[in-house]
Design an enzyme around this catalytic site. Structure first.
Site, PDB file in Angstrom:
ATOM      1  N   ARG A  12     -28.614   1.940   6.715  1.00 40.76           N
ATOM      2  CA  ARG A  12     -29.551   1.227   5.849  1.00 40.76           C
ATOM      3  C   ARG A  12     -29.192   1.466   4.394  1.00 40.76           C
ATOM      4  O   ARG A  12     -28.766   2.544   4.019  1.00 40.76           O
ATOM      5  CB  ARG A  12     -30.978   1.715   6.095  1.00 40.76           C
ATOM      6  CG  ARG A  12     -31.474   1.387   7.473  1.00 40.76           C
ATOM      7  CD  ARG A  12     -32.980   1.391   7.489  1.00 40.76           C
ATOM      8  NE  ARG A  12     -33.467   1.141   8.828  1.00 40.76           N
ATOM      9  CZ  ARG A  12     -34.197   2.013   9.521  1.00 40.76           C
ATOM     10  NH1 ARG A  12     -34.506   3.172   8.985  1.00 40.76           N
ATOM     11  NH2 ARG A  12     -34.614   1.702  10.721  1.00 40.76           N
ATOM     12  N   THR A  13     -29.421   0.436   3.588  1.00 35.34           N
ATOM     13  CA  THR A  13     -29.153   0.561   2.160  1.00 35.34           C
ATOM     14  C   THR A  13     -30.147   1.528   1.536  1.00 35.34           C
ATOM     15  O   THR A  13     -31.349   1.373   1.677  1.00 35.34           O
ATOM     16  CB  THR A  13     -29.321  -0.802   1.474  1.00 35.34           C
ATOM     17  OG1 THR A  13     -28.491  -1.755   2.105  1.00 35.34           O
ATOM     18  CG2 THR A  13     -28.936  -0.700   0.008  1.00 35.34           C
ATOM     19  N   LEU A  14     -29.639   2.551   0.858  1.00 34.60           N
ATOM     20  CA  LEU A  14     -30.517   3.482   0.164  1.00 34.60           C
ATOM     21  C   LEU A  14     -30.496   3.239  -1.338  1.00 34.60           C
ATOM     22  O   LEU A  14     -31.473   3.444  -2.030  1.00 34.60           O
ATOM     23  CB  LEU A  14     -30.095   4.925   0.439  1.00 34.60           C
ATOM     24  CG  LEU A  14     -30.262   5.414   1.875  1.00 34.60           C
ATOM     25  CD1 LEU A  14     -29.667   6.803   2.008  1.00 34.60           C
ATOM     26  CD2 LEU A  14     -31.715   5.441   2.276  1.00 34.60           C
TER      27      LEU A  14
END
Lengths: 242, 223
Positions: free
Chosen positions: A19-21
């Site tokens: 997931r994009t953080l």
């Protein structure tokens, strides 16, 4: 302790790494306004890697179909993925070969749903998008954020543009701006951003979309003015200072 | 490198206030048109009011993307209802549907604070007020959103309905005439705009009565 999840599962701690953080390569503000014949949009060509100015030839505005123009700030790779999604969308629309074509309102709605759905899955596309266009004489200018907040207005901006450009536009924008006045107004906004946004660079493009189609200028730079008296002989009052 | 936590929130508060007042044969639903984020104004002309059915209108404030998704969801469900039942949904029916829809996302809520207003099957005004996860109540009037703490006490003062616990059961809808109710709503928003930074720009007022749905606008403070 071995996990029993299959490798491609979206559950469990392994999924978090997918997931994009945070964004990696980012573009800064996009500013756009409606004018007499359509939409004018401006964005610089910088792609920053944190505080490094890594890429200086990034085109952050692209034509979508016949009637729309998309500008993006935020993660460049996510912008490229959005362009891929839109490619499929426009292709599907064209393949019907029925004389109909998706207008800016439809593309904006699609983008809103796309961004919102990614936000729901906690894996956002890290962009703020500006979608402008004109179809059958009707001008349209809208924006979508990375969590799906969307609206349309006579002038929009992303990122720092909201703080620095929108106030100028609120003061000086009016209905039926000429092309020259529109460009002048956009350049005024971009110049302020250049002075005050540290991620802005002095290499920009201005794109125009009208009923005839989309044109994008060659990259150029703005003239800047540093002849403030306070900047001349700065160490005059304090020898040894800088 | 220690595991990085997410530094973005899936929610935002785009501000604004909503009000609804029920009358004997009308219902007034109003909301301001300002959309904000943090200390910025995004746009001064955004409608928070959505017509869900012929005699049923919803005003929602909170997180705009969730509000929009909720409006679309309800509109789609209403369309299906019309196909299946060959009639419009009544306001009380839509009220239940909204509650169920909100509770469905109890563990990742729609950050949307709603008031539903319209006419019931007998043509009497009705207002339903909600929290973000679907608990709702039929009332004579209500307000939600950033200005609700300023607006609600004033509405209580002007329109206070008798307790639903009293016997015999007394009517919650206001005895005010339609024009007086609209005037009250305008006053209420003008006052809220003075002290709530998220309320202002323009007021959109929707009135539902036997003749249909009417809409009017009033300017509010732009600061």
């Amino acid at each position: 302790m071995a996990s029993k999840q299959p490798e491609n599962s979206l559950l469990g701690p392994e999924a978090d790494s997918q997931r994009t953080l945070y964004p990696n390569v980012t573009g800064t503000s996009v500013v756009a306004l409606k004018y007499k014949d359509g939409i004018l949009m401006a964005a610089d060509m910088g792609g920053s890697y944190g505080s490094t100015l890594r890429y200086k030839n990034v085109e952050r505005m692209k034509a979508i179909g016949k009637h729309s123009l998309l500008g993006a700030s935020g993660e460049i790779s996510d912008f490229q993925e959005i362009l891929r999604y839109l490619d499929d969308l426009i292709l599907y629309d064209n393949m019907w070969d029925d004389g109909n074509s998706l207008g800016p309102k439809e593309v904006h709605n699609y983008l809103t749903r796309l961004m919102y759905n990614r936000r729901n899955k906690f894996n956002p596309l890290w962009n703020s998008l500006v979608l402008g266009g004109i179809k059958n004489g009707e001008k349209y200018l809208g924006t979508v954020s990375m969590i799906g907040v969307n609206f349309e207005d006579d002038h929009v901006a992303t990122g720092f543009g909201n703080h620095l450009a929108r106030p100028i536009l609120r003061q000086e924008w009016h209905e039926n701006l000429s092309f020259e006045d529109g460009v002048r107004l956009l350049e005024k906004c971009m110049r302020v951003l250049l002075y005050r946004d540290r991620s802005a660079i002095n290499k920009l493009q201005i794109a125009k979309i009208t009923e005839e189609g989309m044109t994008i200028s060659q990259p150029y730079s703005l003239k800047t003015y540093w002849e403030f008296s306070a900047f001349e002989n700065p160490t005059q009052g304090a020898v040894g200072s800088w | 490198m220690p595991k990085q936590q997410a530094n973005w929130s899936p929610y935002d508060n785009n501000g604004g206030s909503c009000v609804a007042v029920a009358g004997a044969d009308y219902c007034v639903i109003a909301a301001d048109t300002r959309m904000s984020t943090g200390y910025n104004i995004l746009t001064r002309d955004y409608s928070k009011i959505c017509k869900l059915a012929d005699k049923c209108v919803m005003a929602s404030s909170g997180f705009q993307a969730d509000v929009k998704a909720l409006q679309k969801h309800l509109a789609a469900r209403h369309l299906i209802y019309q196909h299946q039942h060959n009639k419009q949904m009544s306001c009380p029916a839509m009220a239940q549907l909204l509650s169920n829809t909100l509770y469905y996302k109890r563990f990742f809520p729609y950050y949307s604070f709603n008031v539903l207003g319209g006419l019931d099957n007998e043509g009497k005004g009705c207002v339903f007020t909600y929290d973000a996860v679907g608990s709702y109540e039929k009332v004579g009037y209500s307000s939600q959103g950033s200005g609700s703490t300023l607006i609600m006490p004033f509405l209580d003062n002007q329109l206070k309905s008798p307790s639903p616990l009293l016997l015999p059961v007394q009517d919650a809808v206001t005895p005010l005439a339609e024009a007086e109710a609209v005037d009250l709503v305008k006053t209420v928003f003008a006052s809220a705009s003075e002290r709530d930074i998220y309320t202002g720009d323009k007021l959109e007022i929707v009135v539902i009565n036997a003749d249909g749905i009417g809409r009017e606008y009033m300017d509010l403070r732009k600061d």
